[in-house]
Design a protein around this motif. Structure first.
Motif, mmCIF file in Angstrom:
data_model
loop_
_atom_site.group_PDB
_atom_site.id
_atom_site.type_symbol
_atom_site.label_atom_id
_atom_site.label_comp_id
_atom_site.label_asym_id
_atom_site.label_seq_id
_atom_site.Cartn_x
_atom_site.Cartn_y
_atom_site.Cartn_z
ATOM 1 N N SER A 44 -1.571 7.786 -14.881
ATOM 2 C CA SER A 44 -2.054 7.680 -13.707
ATOM 3 C C SER A 44 -3.189 6.800 -13.462
ATOM 4 C CB SER A 44 -2.568 9.154 -13.128
ATOM 5 O OG SER A 44 -3.055 9.104 -11.887
ATOM 6 N N LYS A 45 -3.070 6.187 -12.239
ATOM 7 C CA LYS A 45 -4.354 5.175 -12.095
ATOM 8 C C LYS A 45 -5.342 5.879 -11.494
ATOM 9 C CE LYS A 45 -1.930 1.861 -13.478
ATOM 10 N NZ LYS A 45 -2.477 1.085 -14.536
ATOM 11 N N GLU A 46 -5.522 7.250 -11.476
ATOM 12 C CA GLU A 46 -6.568 7.771 -11.109
ATOM 13 C C GLU A 46 -6.796 9.425 -11.789
ATOM 14 O OE1 GLU A 46 -4.142 9.706 -6.879
ATOM 15 O OE2 GLU A 46 -5.687 8.478 -6.728
ATOM 16 N N HIS A 47 -8.027 9.931 -11.471
ATOM 17 C CA HIS A 47 -8.027 11.338 -12.160
ATOM 18 C C HIS A 47 -7.132 12.254 -11.500
ATOM 19 C CE1 HIS A 47 -9.755 14.494 -14.029
ATOM 20 N NE2 HIS A 47 -9.949 15.178 -12.701
ATOM 21 N N ARG A 48 -6.613 13.093 -12.276
ATOM 22 C CA ARG A 48 -5.785 14.136 -11.630
ATOM 23 C C ARG A 48 -6.382 15.605 -12.312
ATOM 24 N NH1 ARG A 48 -1.520 12.208 -8.128
ATOM 25 N NH2 ARG A 48 -1.603 9.868 -8.729
ATOM 26 N N GLU A 49 -6.249 16.443 -11.360
ATOM 27 C CA GLU A 49 -6.571 17.927 -11.557
ATOM 28 C C GLU A 49 -5.419 18.435 -12.263
ATOM 29 O OE1 GLU A 49 -10.461 17.079 -10.687
ATOM 30 O OE2 GLU A 49 -9.797 18.881 -11.475
ATOM 31 N N PHE A 50 -5.694 19.523 -12.783
ATOM 32 C CA PHE A 50 -4.579 20.229 -13.552
ATOM 33 C C PHE A 50 -3.548 20.562 -12.709
ATOM 34 C CE2 PHE A 50 -2.320 23.837 -15.228
ATOM 35 C CZ PHE A 50 -1.882 23.448 -16.357
ATOM 36 N N SER A 51 -3.763 20.983 -11.539
ATOM 37 C CA SER A 51 -2.842 21.414 -10.280
ATOM 38 C C SER A 51 -1.797 20.409 -9.941
ATOM 39 C CB SER A 51 -3.614 22.227 -9.152
ATOM 40 O OG SER A 51 -4.224 21.050 -8.684
ATOM 41 N N ASP A 109 1.982 5.188 -10.636
ATOM 42 C CA ASP A 109 1.858 6.365 -11.607
ATOM 43 C C ASP A 109 3.327 6.304 -12.283
ATOM 44 O OD1 ASP A 109 -0.475 7.089 -10.417
ATOM 45 O OD2 ASP A 109 0.287 8.640 -9.390
ATOM 46 N N VAL A 110 3.298 6.631 -13.507
ATOM 47 C CA VAL A 110 4.128 6.488 -14.541
ATOM 48 C C VAL A 110 4.449 7.918 -15.405
ATOM 49 C CG1 VAL A 110 5.565 5.224 -16.396
ATOM 50 C CG2 VAL A 110 3.985 4.063 -14.975
ATOM 51 N N ILE A 111 5.750 8.322 -15.196
ATOM 52 C CA ILE A 111 5.988 9.648 -16.226
ATOM 53 C C ILE A 111 7.055 9.232 -17.087
ATOM 54 C CG2 ILE A 111 6.977 11.735 -16.107
ATOM 55 C CD1 ILE A 111 6.004 11.959 -13.116
ATOM 56 N N VAL A 112 6.998 9.509 -18.301
ATOM 57 C CA VAL A 112 7.908 9.050 -19.377
ATOM 58 C C VAL A 112 8.284 10.457 -19.850
ATOM 59 C CG1 VAL A 112 8.775 7.945 -21.627
ATOM 60 C CG2 VAL A 112 6.926 7.004 -19.832
ATOM 61 N N THR A 113 9.678 10.847 -19.841
ATOM 62 C CA THR A 113 10.229 12.081 -20.174
ATOM 63 C C THR A 113 11.113 11.865 -21.356
ATOM 64 O OG1 THR A 113 11.094 14.263 -19.385
ATOM 65 C CG2 THR A 113 11.835 12.123 -18.505
ATOM 66 N N ASP A 173 0.793 -0.994 0.116
ATOM 67 C CA ASP A 173 -0.031 0.001 -0.001
ATOM 68 C C ASP A 173 0.564 1.315 -0.046
ATOM 69 O OD1 ASP A 173 -2.466 -1.092 -0.204
ATOM 70 O OD2 ASP A 173 -2.546 -1.456 1.924
ATOM 71 N N PHE A 174 1.950 1.065 -0.479
ATOM 72 C CA PHE A 174 2.738 2.304 -0.633
ATOM 73 C C PHE A 174 2.646 2.884 -1.986
ATOM 74 C CE2 PHE A 174 5.750 0.326 2.474
ATOM 75 C CZ PHE A 174 5.596 1.378 3.196
ATOM 76 N N LYS A 175 2.600 4.467 -2.258
ATOM 77 C CA LYS A 175 2.393 5.075 -3.489
ATOM 78 C C LYS A 175 3.581 5.104 -4.218
ATOM 79 C CE LYS A 175 0.113 9.195 -5.491
ATOM 80 N NZ LYS A 175 0.063 8.570 -6.667
ATOM 81 N N VAL A 176 3.805 4.589 -5.251
ATOM 82 C CA VAL A 176 4.948 4.465 -6.032
ATOM 83 C C VAL A 176 4.869 5.221 -7.367
ATOM 84 C CG1 VAL A 176 6.659 2.979 -7.464
ATOM 85 C CG2 VAL A 176 5.488 2.366 -5.445
ATOM 86 N N THR A 177 5.786 6.128 -7.668
ATOM 87 C CA THR A 177 5.721 6.974 -9.087
ATOM 88 C C THR A 177 7.045 6.496 -9.725
ATOM 89 O OG1 THR A 177 4.701 8.824 -8.266
ATOM 90 C CG2 THR A 177 5.925 9.080 -10.244
ATOM 91 N N ASP A 188 5.373 7.990 -2.132
ATOM 92 C CA ASP A 188 6.087 7.087 -1.070
ATOM 93 C C ASP A 188 7.538 6.760 -1.362
ATOM 94 O OD1 ASP A 188 4.461 7.046 1.390
ATOM 95 O OD2 ASP A 188 3.362 5.710 0.249
ATOM 96 N N TYR A 189 7.610 6.357 -2.630
ATOM 97 C CA TYR A 189 8.871 5.930 -3.453
ATOM 98 C C TYR A 189 8.675 6.370 -4.690
ATOM 99 C CZ TYR A 189 9.596 2.865 0.191
ATOM 100 O OH TYR A 189 9.811 2.415 1.627
ATOM 101 N N LEU A 190 9.753 7.123 -5.124
ATOM 102 C CA LEU A 190 10.070 7.644 -6.706
ATOM 103 C C LEU A 190 11.128 6.902 -7.180
ATOM 104 C CD1 LEU A 190 9.385 9.533 -8.917
ATOM 105 C CD2 LEU A 190 10.945 11.038 -7.862
ATOM 106 N N LEU A 191 10.859 6.101 -8.381
ATOM 107 C CA LEU A 191 12.020 5.099 -8.946
ATOM 108 C C LEU A 191 12.074 5.864 -10.201
ATOM 109 C CD1 LEU A 191 10.592 1.759 -7.824
ATOM 110 C CD2 LEU A 191 11.908 3.179 -6.428
ATOM 111 N N VAL A 192 13.491 6.078 -10.425
ATOM 112 C CA VAL A 192 13.810 6.912 -11.732
ATOM 113 C C VAL A 192 14.742 6.011 -12.480
ATOM 114 C CG1 VAL A 192 15.028 8.832 -12.694
ATOM 115 C CG2 VAL A 192 13.560 9.079 -10.508
ATOM 116 N N GLU A 193 14.330 5.719 -13.567
ATOM 117 C CA GLU A 193 14.885 4.968 -14.520
ATOM 118 C C GLU A 193 15.821 5.791 -15.789
ATOM 119 O OE1 GLU A 193 14.726 1.883 -18.505
ATOM 120 O OE2 GLU A 193 13.590 1.570 -16.768
ATOM 121 N N GLY A 194 17.187 6.003 -15.419
ATOM 122 C CA GLY A 194 17.986 6.712 -16.468
ATOM 123 C C GLY A 194 18.282 8.212 -15.716
#
Length: 168
Positions: A79-86, A66-70, A34-38, A96-102
């Motif tokens: 995102s696995k849920e609706h996100r407001e613009f803000s 949640d996944v961000i590709v840059t 139940d940790f929030k991972v990005t 909780d954890y931010l895992l960055v590849e590269g």
């Protein structure tokens, strides 16, 4: 004070070294607890194809993170849920954890992921190595401050992240 752990770590290594697989395994362990991972994935050649099975972004999204590709020309946020613009402006604001590849230039604690051989060019940006039994450490002169982790033991890597992850 945030209720989130806000620990970040980066994974670096050559193509096909196992970065995506180990990030995927760690994300699944954390999400099951139940940790929030990005997950942020770098796409330096701007060639990512989205929502396609077996592609990194698809595999990461399938973990429940949640996944961000840059890339040089775009940023894509899954995102696995609706996100407001803000929230989109903040992108990875709550985690909780931010895992960055590269993204070798980010000043984050960094795990080098290698199979078959260690590329010594990566050493200046690494604090640890995650390797498997295809690598014989006797073949290398490595800095003594590098922690050696078992690439096939995601819990050992997660324990390292707990101790060494950058707190935000």
């Amino acid at each position: 004070m945030s209720k989130f752990k806000k620990l970040a770590v980066a994974f670096t290594g050559p193509s096909n070294s196992g970065k995506t697989t180990i990030i995927e395994k760690i994300a699944k362990i954390l999400i099951a607890k139940d940790f929030k991972v990005t997950i942020i994935k770098n796409d330096p050649k701007d060639k990512a194809i989205f929502d396609y099975p077996k592609k990194d972004s698809f595999r990461f999204s399938a973990t429940g993170a949640d996944v961000i590709v840059t890339s040089p020309t775009r940023t894509t946020f899954f995102s696995k849920e609706h996100r407001e613009f803000s929230e989109l402006v903040k992108l990875a604001g709550d985690f909780d954890y931010l895992l960055v590849e590269g993204l070798k230039n980010l000043p984050l604690p960094r795990i080098g992921v290698f199979r078959n051989k260690i590329d010594l060019d990566y050493l200046p940006v690494l604090q640890s190595l995650a390797i498997d039994n295809t690598i014989n450490l006797k073949d290398y002169e490595l800095p003594q401050n590098l922690t050696i982790l078992d690439l096939n033991n995601p819990q050992e890597i997660l324990d390292w992240i707990e101790k060494n992850g950058q707190k935000f």
